[in-house]
Write a protein that holds these residues in place. Structure first.
Motif, PDB file in Angstrom:
ATOM      1  N   TYR A 154       0.828  -1.206   0.000  1.00 50.75           N
ATOM      2  CA  TYR A 154       0.000   0.000   0.000  1.00 50.75           C
ATOM      3  C   TYR A 154       0.864   1.259   0.000  1.00 50.75           C
ATOM      4  CZ  TYR A 154      -3.912  -3.095   0.917  1.00 50.75           C
ATOM      5  OH  TYR A 154      -4.840  -4.079   0.802  1.00 50.75           O
ATOM      6  N   GLY A 155       2.053   1.154   0.588  1.00 51.21           N
ATOM      7  CA  GLY A 155       2.955   2.317   0.629  1.00 51.21           C
ATOM      8  C   GLY A 155       3.856   2.406  -0.585  1.00 51.21           C
ATOM      9  N   GLY A 156       3.907   1.333  -1.385  1.00 53.45           N
ATOM     10  CA  GLY A 156       4.708   1.357  -2.599  1.00 53.45           C
ATOM     11  C   GLY A 156       6.210   1.267  -2.368  1.00 53.45           C
ATOM     12  N   LEU A 157       6.633   0.819  -1.179  1.00 50.18           N
ATOM     13  CA  LEU A 157       8.069   0.727  -0.886  1.00 50.18           C
ATOM     14  C   LEU A 157       8.625  -0.602  -1.381  1.00 50.18           C
ATOM     15  CD1 LEU A 157       8.237   2.087   2.790  1.00 50.18           C
ATOM     16  CD2 LEU A 157       8.421   3.355   0.658  1.00 50.18           C
ATOM     17  N   THR A 158       9.901  -0.607  -1.742  1.00 52.57           N
ATOM     18  CA  THR A 158      10.573  -1.860  -2.081  1.00 52.57           C
ATOM     19  C   THR A 158      10.866  -2.604  -0.780  1.00 52.57           C
ATOM     20  OG1 THR A 158      12.791  -0.910  -1.899  1.00 52.57           O
ATOM     21  CG2 THR A 158      11.695  -0.767  -4.059  1.00 52.57           C
ATOM     22  N   TYR A 159      11.191  -3.880  -0.898  1.00 54.58           N
ATOM     23  CA  TYR A 159      11.526  -4.645   0.310  1.00 54.58           C
ATOM     24  C   TYR A 159      12.703  -4.006   1.044  1.00 54.58           C
ATOM     25  CZ  TYR A 159       8.448  -8.524  -1.079  1.00 54.58           C
ATOM     26  OH  TYR A 159       7.368  -9.298  -1.397  1.00 54.58           O
ATOM     27  N   LEU A 160      13.678  -3.507   0.257  1.00 53.75           N
ATOM     28  CA  LEU A 160      14.842  -2.860   0.870  1.00 53.75           C
ATOM     29  C   LEU A 160      14.419  -1.607   1.631  1.00 53.75           C
ATOM     30  CD1 LEU A 160      17.870  -2.697   1.329  1.00 53.75           C
ATOM     31  CD2 LEU A 160      18.079  -1.478  -0.840  1.00 53.75           C
ATOM     32  N   GLN A 161      13.527  -0.820   1.045  1.00 47.38           N
ATOM     33  CA  GLN A 161      13.047   0.380   1.726  1.00 47.38           C
ATOM     34  C   GLN A 161      12.258   0.037   2.983  1.00 47.38           C
ATOM     35  OE1 GLN A 161      11.070   1.959  -1.756  1.00 47.38           O
ATOM     36  NE2 GLN A 161      12.609   3.577  -2.003  1.00 47.38           N
ATOM     37  N   VAL A 162      11.464  -1.046   2.921  1.00 49.45           N
ATOM     38  CA  VAL A 162      10.726  -1.499   4.115  1.00 49.45           C
ATOM     39  C   VAL A 162      11.724  -1.885   5.195  1.00 49.45           C
ATOM     40  CG1 VAL A 162       9.190  -3.271   5.064  1.00 49.45           C
ATOM     41  CG2 VAL A 162       8.692  -2.249   2.835  1.00 49.45           C
ATOM     42  N   LEU A 193      11.864  -0.035   8.797  1.00 52.90           N
ATOM     43  CA  LEU A 193      11.586  -0.766  10.037  1.00 52.90           C
ATOM     44  C   LEU A 193      12.861  -1.114  10.806  1.00 52.90           C
ATOM     45  CD1 LEU A 193       8.795  -3.194   8.772  1.00 52.90           C
ATOM     46  CD2 LEU A 193       8.530  -1.003   9.949  1.00 52.90           C
ATOM     47  N   GLN A 194      14.013  -0.764  10.206  1.00 48.43           N
ATOM     48  CA  GLN A 194      15.312  -1.076  10.817  1.00 48.43           C
ATOM     49  C   GLN A 194      15.390  -2.567  11.159  1.00 48.43           C
ATOM     50  OE1 GLN A 194      15.588   1.738  14.063  1.00 48.43           O
ATOM     51  NE2 GLN A 194      16.298   3.350  12.691  1.00 48.43           N
ATOM     52  N   THR A 195      15.070  -3.358  10.142  1.00 46.21           N
ATOM     53  CA  THR A 195      15.012  -4.806  10.275  1.00 46.21           C
ATOM     54  C   THR A 195      15.778  -5.422   9.106  1.00 46.21           C
ATOM     55  OG1 THR A 195      12.811  -4.578  11.232  1.00 46.21           O
ATOM     56  CG2 THR A 195      13.401  -6.759  10.436  1.00 46.21           C
ATOM     57  N   PRO A 196      16.500  -6.529   9.328  1.00 42.24           N
ATOM     58  CA  PRO A 196      17.230  -7.155   8.219  1.00 42.24           C
ATOM     59  C   PRO A 196      16.313  -7.476   7.030  1.00 42.24           C
ATOM     60  CG  PRO A 196      17.852  -8.151  10.307  1.00 42.24           C
ATOM     61  CD  PRO A 196      16.706  -7.246  10.594  1.00 42.24           C
ATOM     62  N   LEU A 197      16.852  -7.337   5.830  1.00 39.63           N
ATOM     63  CA  LEU A 197      16.079  -7.554   4.609  1.00 39.63           C
ATOM     64  C   LEU A 197      15.492  -8.968   4.562  1.00 39.63           C
ATOM     65  CD1 LEU A 197      15.141  -6.520   1.863  1.00 39.63           C
ATOM     66  CD2 LEU A 197      17.345  -7.205   0.914  1.00 39.63           C
ATOM     67  N   ALA A 198      16.279  -9.964   4.951  1.00 41.11           N
ATOM     68  CA  ALA A 198      15.787 -11.347   4.924  1.00 41.11           C
ATOM     69  C   ALA A 198      14.576 -11.516   5.840  1.00 41.11           C
ATOM     70  CB  ALA A 198      16.899 -12.311   5.331  1.00 41.11           C
ATOM     71  N   THR A 199      14.595 -10.849   6.991  1.00 43.71           N
ATOM     72  CA  THR A 199      13.475 -10.938   7.931  1.00 43.71           C
ATOM     73  C   THR A 199      12.234 -10.298   7.333  1.00 43.71           C
ATOM     74  OG1 THR A 199      15.044 -10.807   9.762  1.00 43.71           O
ATOM     75  CG2 THR A 199      12.741 -10.368  10.280  1.00 43.71           C
ATOM     76  N   VAL A 200      12.407  -9.143   6.683  1.00 44.75           N
ATOM     77  CA  VAL A 200      11.267  -8.466   6.049  1.00 44.75           C
ATOM     78  C   VAL A 200      10.661  -9.360   4.969  1.00 44.75           C
ATOM     79  CG1 VAL A 200      10.665  -6.562   4.496  1.00 44.75           C
ATOM     80  CG2 VAL A 200      11.971  -6.106   6.568  1.00 44.75           C
ATOM     81  N   LYS A 201      11.515  -9.968   4.140  1.00 50.24           N
ATOM     82  CA  LYS A 201      11.007 -10.850   3.076  1.00 50.24           C
ATOM     83  C   LYS A 201      10.241 -12.029   3.662  1.00 50.24           C
ATOM     84  CE  LYS A 201      14.443  -9.853  -0.482  1.00 50.24           C
ATOM     85  NZ  LYS A 201      15.570 -10.374  -1.267  1.00 50.24           N
TER      86      LYS A 201
END
Length: 198
Positions: free
Chosen positions: A158-166, A170-178
């Motif tokens: 909904y915010g249109g952010l890439t996974y990296l931007q998310v 959120l100051q969270t590792p990319l793998a965790t976000v994915k």
């Protein structure tokens, strides 16, 4: 040094001339000064455009547009307002933002044109009601997710952010976000299937 120094004179005086002097000479129509200014700064302009656009071809287009602006605006550059590099980065940032807005507007126009030109007869009221019910079902299912899954999905879809931007937001590792998003989408799909929406 007089205000109308040419690029050749600047280079004789200093093999790495001051960017402000090159801009002043460019503002006076000195193409050589412009070429030297370009050589000293183009990697920074392209780098900023690429980091924002994430598309090398589009970043090259933006960089070209920025240097067209530099050529036409160099005479108005005010060293008292910002450094030459600061001014150049501001021009680049604005040009990228303009390009992103223009691309989004064009995509919206193409969507609308496609809908208008599709020639498909349909019941607008029925489609609007179905879309509204689908949106309600998605919102209900979002509330079944963990707060972390919900936040990641909302930012990405909904915010249109890439996974990296998310990940950065959120100051969270990319793998965790994915992983959060993947699991959250599975739960959403299961919830929508159970509710008969999917």
């Amino acid at each position: 040094m007089n205000e109308v120094s040419t690029a050749a004179e600047l280079l004789v005086q200093d093999p790495r001339p001051r960017l402000a002097d090159l801009l002043a000479a460019t503002g006076n129509g000195d193409r050589d000064a412009f070429a030297v200014f370009y050589r000293h700064t183009s990697h920074r302009v392209f780098g900023l455009a690429l980091s924002m656009m994430r598309n090398p071809a589009t970043a090259e287009d933006v960089a070209q547009e920025v240097y067209i602006q530099v050529w036409s605006l160099a005479g108005r550059y005010d060293p008292g307002m910002s450094s030459p590099m600061g001014w150049l980065m501001m021009l680049t940032h604005r040009r990228v933002v303009d390009r992103i807005r223009a691309d989004r507007a064009a995509a919206g126009r193409e969507s609308v044109f496609g809908l208008v030109q599709s020639g498909r007869s349909h019941d607008v009221v029925s489609e609007t009601v179905e879309q509204h019910l689908d949106e309600q079902a998605v919102r209900r299912c979002l509330h079944t997710l963990t707060a972390l899954q919900r936040e990641s999905i909302v930012l990405a879809y909904y915010g249109g952010l890439t996974y990296l931007q998310v990940s950065e937001r959120l100051q969270t590792p990319l793998a965790t976000v994915k992983a959060r998003i993947r699991e959250g989408l599975k739960r959403l799909a299961a919830g929508l299937t159970e509710s008969g929406t999917a």
